[in-house]
Design a protein around this motif. Structure first.
Motif, short mmCIF file in Angstrom:
data_model
loop_
_atom_site.label_atom_id
_atom_site.label_comp_id
_atom_site.label_asym_id
_atom_site.label_seq_id
_atom_site.Cartn_x
_atom_site.Cartn_y
_atom_site.Cartn_z
N ARG A 127 -6.27 1.36 57.49
CA ARG A 127 -6.90 0.75 56.56
C ARG A 127 -6.17 0.42 55.42
NH1 ARG A 127 -10.78 5.91 55.14
NH2 ARG A 127 -9.23 6.76 53.73
N ASN A 128 -5.08 0.98 55.10
CA ASN A 128 -4.09 1.21 54.20
C ASN A 128 -2.79 0.55 54.45
OD1 ASN A 128 -5.29 4.31 53.91
ND2 ASN A 128 -5.87 2.97 52.18
N THR B 128 -14.19 9.82 51.34
CA THR B 128 -15.28 9.75 50.27
C THR B 128 -15.06 10.17 49.01
OG1 THR B 128 -16.82 10.03 52.37
CG2 THR B 128 -17.74 9.84 50.06
N LEU B 129 -15.01 9.57 47.96
CA LEU B 129 -14.69 9.57 46.59
C LEU B 129 -15.59 10.88 46.24
CD1 LEU B 129 -12.99 9.15 44.03
CD2 LEU B 129 -14.98 7.52 43.44
N GLU B 130 -16.91 10.94 46.34
CA GLU B 130 -18.06 11.83 45.92
C GLU B 130 -17.52 13.17 46.27
OE1 GLU B 130 -19.34 7.89 45.07
OE2 GLU B 130 -18.76 8.60 47.31
N ARG B 131 -17.12 13.21 47.67
CA ARG B 131 -16.90 14.81 48.33
C ARG B 131 -15.56 14.96 47.76
NH1 ARG B 131 -18.91 12.27 53.84
NH2 ARG B 131 -20.80 12.93 53.78
N GLN B 132 -14.52 14.26 47.32
CA GLN B 132 -13.25 14.44 46.73
C GLN B 132 -13.47 15.17 45.64
OE1 GLN B 132 -11.45 10.80 46.93
NE2 GLN B 132 -10.91 10.94 49.17
N ILE C 245 -8.78 5.84 42.37
CA ILE C 245 -7.71 6.83 42.71
C ILE C 245 -6.74 7.24 41.59
CG2 ILE C 245 -5.91 7.12 44.50
CD1 ILE C 245 -8.55 7.64 45.59
N ARG C 246 -6.51 5.98 40.73
CA ARG C 246 -5.67 6.07 39.67
C ARG C 246 -6.09 7.38 38.75
NH1 ARG C 246 -1.73 1.86 39.95
NH2 ARG C 246 -2.84 0.11 40.88
N ASP C 247 -7.55 7.21 38.45
CA ASP C 247 -8.29 8.16 37.65
C ASP C 247 -8.03 9.41 38.08
OD1 ASP C 247 -8.94 5.63 36.18
OD2 ASP C 247 -10.94 5.76 37.07
N LEU C 248 -8.30 9.70 39.57
CA LEU C 248 -8.14 10.83 40.00
C LEU C 248 -6.87 11.66 39.93
CD1 LEU C 248 -10.10 11.00 43.64
CD2 LEU C 248 -10.70 11.98 41.24
N VAL D 183 -5.76 16.56 49.45
CA VAL D 183 -4.96 15.69 50.21
C VAL D 183 -6.15 14.53 50.24
CG1 VAL D 183 -3.89 14.72 52.19
CG2 VAL D 183 -3.57 17.01 51.37
N ILE D 184 -6.05 13.31 49.64
CA ILE D 184 -7.16 12.54 49.78
C ILE D 184 -6.72 11.27 50.23
CG2 ILE D 184 -8.36 13.85 47.76
CD1 ILE D 184 -7.47 11.09 46.18
N GLY D 185 -7.74 10.26 50.78
CA GLY D 185 -7.33 9.12 51.37
C GLY D 185 -8.49 8.04 50.61
N PHE D 186 -8.21 6.56 50.68
CA PHE D 186 -9.00 5.68 50.17
C PHE D 186 -8.96 4.30 50.85
CE2 PHE D 186 -4.87 5.71 48.46
CZ PHE D 186 -4.47 4.56 48.55
N ASN D 187 -9.68 3.42 50.53
CA ASN D 187 -9.79 2.14 51.43
C ASN D 187 -8.83 1.16 50.78
OD1 ASN D 187 -11.54 2.78 53.56
ND2 ASN D 187 -13.30 2.58 51.90
N GLY D 188 -8.16 0.44 51.77
CA GLY D 188 -7.66 -1.06 50.91
C GLY D 188 -6.00 -0.72 50.86
#
Length: 537
Positions: A44-45, A296-300, A27-30, A15-20
């Motif tokens: 934030r979303n 955090t993308l790097e941790r995901q 996120i599309r790439d993931l 389960v991941i989160g992101f900004n914006g």
């Protein structure tokens, strides 16, 4: 071993989160590379309802393009009250302790249905609620009013009603934070709390709401980053990564066969212990299905790599991953279908979001929740008779990391002005010092009544000094505790005291109505409040 196929299996466990408020390219790439299983949204979303619907639609469209068999689970912490994510245009619903103060679980059910309907209308299909922690520790810094109360019986009843209401609306629910985060005085966002009680006591209190809601068809359960030495013999191992807690207690003893998700693995209790990425593997080994990495993308990406490495070196088996995926797919089968998800661009937000009907459901609950703890003939006040009123309250509302700072603006003054237009408002800073207290007390001398809004008083809080000095100078002082009902323990001499359990505008508006005799309120304390010793007094 098909590396690409395994990577997509590992991705489905996140389960991941992101900004914006728009979907970032990474996120599309993931989604395409790893088939990420679920998305968590935060304040934030969240833009307007139309923007939220556009965001969730875009996420689902990307998942469809990537060849997902089931839509994405999209979740949010919409506990209501002090922890909510939906903002502009959505209904403000009462939170858990507010509902607990009504004494009527029907309110929890009705609010659950209405909350579920608004989430679903915006493309959110999984709510990280209800909170089943029994708040029996007045000093708990992270649960408090997020709990329905201090009684395991009451938390069970209200939690079940809330869960069933959301399920009725077609929303997957989450019981949290297993095996219980109520009796701690440490915030697991910041450090690792320990709950030292023996299993007998845990059975009677902490585990009771979980056991009862599991029996009623719980969907998912979220783990607590809390150490339970009576269950886990290895020192300092939080429940989230303890096989004895997740598999031994939850799966085998309590017979929970649904989805287990972690709380965010970037909280300090994990981050500063085993670490986020290695913690992901440890959680899966313990029996968890979903690993939540919110920021955090790097941790995901790092967590996925650690999971793949663990399979390659035999630490984790592909069979264990497949078992977790079966449970996740069963949840998705129950709640999600591509046929029910419109993927076109220009969708209109359904009228149910922020509807008059939902406002009415919320308002009825608020009226039954606001609690008059003491009133020595101070109110009702008469409006517009030349009465001079001063409203004093803090300038900021959040004290917990989990709260959304966008909703921290307190509106007590506005609520009072709804009844007495010429009331004056004074906001004091969170650093309230002696000079500011003296200025407020001097200002108050020119008024007939002072209404003070307090916000989670602690033994060292200068809010105590402020109220005590005002009481010495004035006969007519009314305190409104805008979050913690335990504030009263520090202010036993106040002549009039009201609890709202949250600083949302509808709650404060009802309290203002009670002060001016325009609303009949019926709430009762869902926790015991005892006199607290302050500064050796």
């Amino acid at each position: 071993m098909d590396h690409e196929k395994l990577a997509k299996k590992a991705g489905q466990l996140l389960v991941i989160g992101f900004n914006g408020i728009k979907v970032p390219q990474e996120i599309r790439d993931l989604i395409h590379t790893y088939h990420i299983g679920a998305i968590i949204l935060f304040g934030r979303n969240i833009g307007t309802p139309k923007e939220v619907l556009a965001l969730t639609t875009d996420l689902q469209r990307e998942a469809k393009k990537a060849g997902y068999t089931h839509p994405l689970l999209i979740c949010v912490d919409q506990e209501n009250g002090v922890v909510r994510r939906l903002g502009e245009g959505a209904t403000i619903f009462p939170g858990a302790m507010t509902l607990g103060a009504t004494g009527n679980p029907n309110h929890a059910y009705n609010v659950g249905v209405a909350t579920g309907n608004e989430l679903k209308a915006l493309g959110i299909n999984w709510n990280l609620a209800p909170v089943l922690d029994v708040n029996n520790n007045p000093d708990n810094p992270v649960i408090g009013v997020r709990s329905f109360g201090e009684s395991a019986e009451s938390v069970s009843k209200f939690g079940r009603a809330s869960m069933q209401g959301m399920q009725e609306a077609g929303i997957a629910t989450t019981l949290k934070h297993f095996p219980g985060h109520g009796d701690t005085n440490v915030d697991s966002h910041l450090d690792l709390p320990t709950i030292p009680h023996g299993l007998d006591r845990l059975e009677k209190i902490e585990l009771k709401p979980f056991r009862e809601c599991i029996a009623e068809g719980a969907d998912t359960i979220m783990t607590a980053h809390v150490y339970f030495p009576s269950i886990e013999t290895e020192p300092g191992v939080p429940a989230t990564i303890s096989r004895k807690v997740i598999t031994g207690l939850l799966r085998e003893k309590l017979k929970f066969s649904g989805v287990v998700t972690t709380d965010c693995m970037e909280m300090n209790a994990i981050l500063h212990g085993v670490g986020t990425e290695k913690g992901a593997v440890a959680a899966l080994k313990a029996g968890v299905d979903y690993v939540m990495i919110s920021h955090t993308l790097e941790r995901q990406v790092g967590a996925i790599q650690e999971i793949l490495k663990a399979v390659e070196n035999g630490e984790l088996t592909e069979e264990e991953i497949d078992q977790a995926l079966q449970r996740i797919h069963a949840l998705k089968e129950k709640y999600l279908s591509w046929e029910d998800i419109p993927l076109d661009d220009e969708q209109e937000v359904p009228e149910t979001v922020g509807s008059k009907q939902h406002e009415k459901i919320a308002f009825e609950a608020y009226k039954d929740s606001v609690t008059i703890v003491r009133n020595k003939g101070i109110f009702p006040l008469t409006t517009n008779n030349g009465l001079r009123i001063l409203v004093v309250h803090p300038d900021n509302g959040t004290t917990m990391q989990v709260e959304d700072k966008r909703y921290a603006n307190l509106s007590l003054g506005e609520a009072i002005k709804g009844y007495q237009q010429d009331a004056d408002i004074f906001q004091f800073s969170s650093a309230l010092d002696e000079q500011e207290i003296a200025a407020i007390v001097e200002k108050a001398s020119g008024y007939d009544t002072v209404i003070v809004g307090t916000l989670t008083i602690t033994p060292s809080s200068n809010q105590i000094t402020l109220v005590e000095k005002l009481i010495k100078e004035k006969d007519s002082v009314i305190v409104i505790a805008m979050r913690s009902p335990y504030d009263y323990g520090y202010l036993p001499d106040v002549p009039a005291y009201i609890n709202t359990y949250e600083f949302t505008y509808p709650a404060l508006k009802v309290a203002a109505g009670a002060i001016f005799g325009k609303e009949e309120v019926k709430g009762s304390l869902p926790v015991t409040v005892i006199k607290r010793v302050v500064g050796g007094k």
